[in-house]
Enzyme design. Structure first.
Site, PDB file in Angstrom:
ATOM      1  N   ASP A  48       3.584  23.401 -27.890  1.00  0.00           N
ATOM      2  CA  ASP A  48       3.395  24.729 -27.293  1.00  0.00           C
ATOM      3  C   ASP A  48       2.414  25.635 -28.046  1.00  0.00           C
ATOM      4  OD1 ASP A  48       5.694  23.557 -26.381  1.00  0.00           O
ATOM      5  OD2 ASP A  48       6.972  25.291 -26.673  1.00  0.00           O
ATOM      6  N   GLU A 224      12.816  26.985 -20.460  1.00  0.00           N
ATOM      7  CA  GLU A 224      12.066  27.122 -21.710  1.00  0.00           C
ATOM      8  C   GLU A 224      10.877  28.058 -21.480  1.00  0.00           C
ATOM      9  OE1 GLU A 224      11.097  22.950 -22.719  1.00  0.00           O
ATOM     10  OE2 GLU A 224      12.686  23.079 -24.211  1.00  0.00           O
TER      11      GLU A 224
END
Ligand code: FRU
Length: 470
Positions: A48, A224
């Site tokens: 990420d 998420e």
């Protein structure tokens, strides 16, 4: 492919020699799949984007990194910065995992500019000896010179009652004179949701406000990386629901990255005002965990991981995995997000039309009429991308060297269209009509690629060189 035990994945960084790191970095740098203008890990696994912020006249970004292999091992933040969102300076390792709150990883989080400094809010991950997960939300100040000062105790030390330890990825925001954080969470009944906290100061105390009402009570089994983006007077909620019901949105990847638009956020009642329906953020093969920087009058920018959880890639054989998308400027168009890549300093001269060999770093521009029915192929006999254009849809078939094929499509209005296909050594991003539809993914060529198209073709193609900056 290397098999990793849990102990190996969580081994402290100090147990590796500098020689091991140098070897892994050289392997990445010398890879045939080393990217020319997309962000990639110096070594190991990148996932990420984190801490994306405009502060002190510069863009700052970090990425989740396990530097020692192509596996979701012990995560740290690796810091980079840029003036133009295209050329990046390596600022080295940022937040590092350590006892007692991030022993098994510094997980995802965000940054906000506060005067001359930035405040980071992020998740600390711990696995107990019995294998239980403990998630806390941590804070740190970053000085203008990049010095990180971690707060000694968590900002939020446990999820509220009724939620599990799948509780992570805070986005910190400043709205109406108060700080807010939205977090990905899982309810005790194993349904995914988003929680809101608020505080007067970034350092807290942080108070639980409740679940965010975004038009769905819950989605899938976990959410998420939630982000709010403030775009052209509206609000986009961008997030990754895991195990999302296909009846709510058709998607092709293990988990989608989705968004919905709303008029505004009602912070007092922790809800979105007039939330719309779910859309895919990226119709391609690998987009996940996108993060937004809300940069005031400069508008909102987004960058995405081009990789997916629980997925292997051919570069794993070279001990590295993952890359990031181009940075995209966000706008609204006809009730959708438009994502336009920031590439003005990267696009070069028009390539000669005398041969159909495709440069590893190039952008192909396609234009086609409303009544098109055509298939173009980019690749070789081993692997490639087949683009099928019809009045109703754009379809991409990805053919991998292993023989695995997959197809993704986006619905089109029956009118003339244009698209830019950015190709880099092992990834591609297709932006239709200046980003009203985006399809991106990884592809790992075994050799040169060529463009083939029918002789009676209706599609105009031009190609330009892209800069090599990495
Ligand atoms: C998403 C994610 C986040 C987590 C991070 C750990 O890809 O699972 O939820 O914070 O990756 O690397």
């Amino acid at each position: 492919m290397k098999k990793w035990t849990d102990m190996q994945r969580n081994a402290r960084y100090e147990t590796y020699s500098s020689q091991t790191l140098a070897t892994l970095q050289a392997q990445q740098a010398n890879s045939l799949w080393h990217l020319h203008y997309h962000l990639q890990p110096k070594s190991g696994l990148m996932n990420d984007p984190n801490g994306f912020v405009y502060a002190n006249n510069r863009w700052h970004l970090a990425y989740q990194n396990f530097p020692y292999g192509a596996v979701h091992g012990l995560k740290s933040w690796h810091e980079i910065s840029s003036d133009d969102l295209q050329h990046w300076q390596d600022d080295g390792v940022g937040l590092q995992p350590h006892a007692p709150y991030s022993t098994q990883g510094v997980y995802s989080g965000s940054a906000i500019a506060v005067g001359e400094r930035c405040f980071l809010m992020y998740t600390g991950n711990v696995f107990t000896e019995s294998g239980d997960r403990i998630s806390t939300q941590l804070g740190a100040w970053v000085d203008a010179d990049g010095t990180i000062d971690e707060l000694a105790t968590p900002l939020i030390s446990a999820p509220p009652t009724g939620y599990t330890q799948h509780f992570r990825d805070p986005q910190i925001l400043h709205q109406n004179g108060r700080y807010y954080a939205i977090l990905g969470a899982q309810r005790q009944d194993l349904r995914g949701t988003i929680l809101i906290y608020s505080a007067k100061q970034p350092e807290g105390p942080w108070q639980f406000e409740g679940p965010l009402d975004f038009g769905y009570e819950s989605l899938g089994y976990m959410i998420e990386c939630p982000n709010l983006a403030f775009v052209d007077g509206k609000v986009a909620l961008i997030f990754c629901p895991q195990g999302l019901e296909q009846s709510l949105l058709e998607y092709g990847n293990i988990h989608p990255n989705v968004y919905l638009l709303a008029d505004a956020v009602d912070w007092d009642h922790h809800k979105l005002i007039r939330p719309g329906k779910l859309h895919n953020l990226d119709f391609g093969f690998d987009g996940y965990a996108a993060q937004v920087a809300n940069a005031g009058t400069q508008g909102a920018r987004l960058i995405s991981w081009l990789g997916l959880p629980d997925t292997t890639y051919p570069s794993d054989g070279e001990d590295w995995q993952g890359c990031l998308s181009l940075v995209r400027e966000l706008h609204l168009q006809a009730g959708h997000l438009r994502q336009t890549p920031v590439v003005d300093a990267l696009v070069g001269a028009v390539n000669s039309e005398t041969h159909d060999k495709i440069d590893v770093a190039s952008v192909l521009h396609f234009e086609w009429p409303a009544d098109v029915e055509e298939t173009l192929y980019l690749g070789n006999s081993q692997e490639g991308l087949e683009l099928h254009l019809s009045p109703q849809a754009l379809t991409i078939k990805r053919i991998e060297t292993s023989g695995v094929t997959a197809t993704r499509h986006a619905t089109l209005l029956p009118e003339a269209h244009q698209a830019d296909l950015y190709l880099d050594a092992s990834c591609f991003e297709l932006y239709l009509d200046e980003g009203t539809v985006v399809l991106s993914g990884r592809i790992f060529p075994s050799g040169d690629w060529y463009l083939s198209r029918p002789t009676q073709n209706q599609v105009q193609v031009t190609s330009r060189a892209m800069a090599t900056i990495f």
